[in-house]
Motif scaffolding. Structure first.
Motif, mmCIF file in Angstrom:
data_model
loop_
_atom_site.group_PDB
_atom_site.id
_atom_site.type_symbol
_atom_site.label_atom_id
_atom_site.label_comp_id
_atom_site.label_asym_id
_atom_site.label_seq_id
_atom_site.Cartn_x
_atom_site.Cartn_y
_atom_site.Cartn_z
ATOM 1 N N GLN A 19 51.919 42.079 49.899
ATOM 2 C CA GLN A 19 51.062 43.204 49.502
ATOM 3 C C GLN A 19 51.464 44.460 50.274
ATOM 4 N N ASP A 182 45.418 44.640 43.057
ATOM 5 C CA ASP A 182 46.181 44.423 44.284
ATOM 6 C C ASP A 182 47.515 45.177 44.188
ATOM 7 N N HIS A 268 47.509 35.439 46.571
ATOM 8 C CA HIS A 268 48.834 35.944 46.212
ATOM 9 C C HIS A 268 49.722 34.857 45.613
#
Length: 350
Positions: A19, A182, A268
Motif C-alpha cells: 500500500q 485502498d 491485501h
C-alpha cells in the motif's frame, strides 16, 4: 511539487509495504516529488527469543533490500513525535494513509504523527484512504478528541478507506470524509512485478493467523483442489507444505499473481487476488480488522468468497467456482477512477 507521505512503510507485512508502494507509484507516475517520512512502528511478537533474533536480521535485511529497490527517498529517521515536530520534513503537502494509520492500538505513542500534528500550518494536509481498523473509538479523553477534530478540520481533503471509518469520523469528530479505495487500486497494473508470469497449479496461502482450524482443514483444501500449498509467511518449514520465509516483495507479488487459488485472511491478500483476477477464499479472524475485507467483498459482490473458518468454507461449494471478473470489472474501474480523481483534485487544489 514536493509531497511527504507518512504511513506504515516499514513492516514485515507485505500488504503494508504494497500500500506504501502503490500510493508512491501513483504519485510519482503523475510527476510529483515524493518522500517517505521515516517513522517506524514496532512489530513486537510473543515468539521465542531465538526466532525474534533470526527474524530481526533476516527480515530486516529483506526489508532494506525491498525499500532500496521500490521506495522513493526517505527523510531522516524520526524516533518520536517530538523529533518530528522539532525538525519536520520540508514539503508543500503532507499526506497520511492508508493502512490503519488512525488505529491507536498500533500507532501508540506515535499517534499524533499519523494525525499530521507537526510542521507549519501553511503546509497543506491530505488524508488518502486512512483506516482506523476499529469500529469504535477507544480514546475517551475529551481534550485529545478535540485536538483530533481540530486537525481534521485543517485538512485540505479528508478521506477514509472503510464506511465504518466514515461513520466513526462523523460520530466522534463531526467531520464527514469521503470513502475511497485502498491505494493499491490506484494503479492499472503492477507489471514491474508480474510481467511474463504464467499461472501455476498451486494454492498460495497468505494467512496471517495460523489457527488450529487452518492446520486441521488445509490438507482437505489441498485434497479438494488436487494442488500443493505454498505458505508465504510461516516462520518454520512445515511438513506437507511448500515454504518461503521471508519472501521478497517480488516473490510475494509473483506468487499471488500466478496462483491458481489464493487462501488468505489478509485484506491485501484479497486485494491482489482481485487485481490479478485470481480465484480466492478469505477467512475472517473475528476482530475489528475484518471490516476491511467485509467492506471490499460486499462492494464488489464477492461476499460468497468470505467464510468464518476453513471448516465452514469446506461445507460450501461456492469457493470452488471461478470468479467472473468480467461482471465486476466495470464497477472496479468506476471506483478506481473516483478514487484517482479525489486524490488528484485534492493535490491540485493546493
Amino acid at each position: 511539487m514536493k509531497i511527504a507521505l507518512i504511513t506504515y512503510h516499514y513492516s514485515n507485512n507485505k500488504g503494508a509495504v504494497m500500500q506504501t508502494y502503490g500510493l508512491c507509484k501513483f504519485l510519482r507516475d503523475k510527476g510529483y516529488d515524493i518522500e517517505l517520512i521515516d517513522v517506524r512502528q514496532s512489530e513486537k511478537t510473543n515468539q521465542p527469543f531465538y526466532v525474534k533474533l533470526v527474524k530481526y536480521f533476516i527480515v530486516g535485511y529483506r526489508m532494506q533490500q525491498d525499500m532500496k529497490k521500490f521506495y522513493p527517498p526517505l527523510t531522516r529517521r524520526y524516533n518520536s513525535v517530538e523529533e518530528l515536530r522539532q525538525d519536520p520534513p520540508k514539503a508543500d503537502c503532507y499526506i497520511v494513509g492508508s493502512d490503519q494509520v488512525w488505529n491507536p492500538n498500533i500507532s501508540k505513542e506515535l499517534m499524533w504523527a499519523y494525525f499530521l500534528d507537526f510542521g507549519s500550518k501553511h503546509v497543506k494536509r491530505i488524508s488518502y484512504a486512512s483506516s482506523f481498523g476499529i469500529s469504535e473509538w477507544i480514546i475517551k479523553d475529551k481534550s485529545v478528541n478535540e485536538r483530533i477534530t481540530e486537525l481534521f478540520k485543517s485538512y485540505t481533503a479528508l478521506s477514509v478507506r472503510e464506511r465504518e471509518g466514515k461513520e466513526l469520523c462523523e460520530n466522534e469528530f463531526g467531520v464527514s470524509p469521503q470513502v475511497v479505495l485502498d491505494p493499491t487500486f490506484l494503479n492499472t497494473d503492477y507489471k514491474e512485478f508480474t510481467d511474463g508470469i504464467k499461472q501455476k497449479d498451486i494454492i498460495v496461502c497468505y494467512k496471517i493467523n495460523k489457527t488450529p482450524d487452518f492446520w486441521k482443514y488445509a490438507p482437505v483444501v489441498k485434497k479438494e483442489l488436487g494442488l500443493p500449498i505454498t505458505i508465504l509467511n510461516y516462520n518454520y518449514p512445515k511438513k506437507g507444505y511448500k515454504y518461503c520465509f521471508p519472501p521478497s516483495l517480488d516473490f510475494w507479488m509473483r506468487s499471488v499473481a500466478s496462483a491458481k487459488f489464493v487462501l488468505t485472511d489478509s485484506f491485501h491478500g484479497v486485494v491482489f487476488s482481485i487485481l490479478n483476477r485470481r480465484n480466492f477464499a478469505a477467512i475472517l479472524n473475528h476482530n475489528d480488522r475484518d471490516s476491511r475485507i467485509i467492506n471490499l467483498v460486499n462492494e464488489l459482490g464477492l461476499q460468497y468468497r468470505l467464510y468464518n473458518s476453513l471448516e465452514e468454507m469446506l461445507l460450501n461449494d461456492g469457493w470452488k467456482n471461478d470468479i467472473n471478473y468480467s461482471s465486476i470489472q466495470d464497477l472496479i474501474n468506476k471506483r478506481v477512477v473516483q478514487s484517482q480523481e479525489y486524490l488528484l483534485k485534492a493535490i491540485l487544489s493546493i
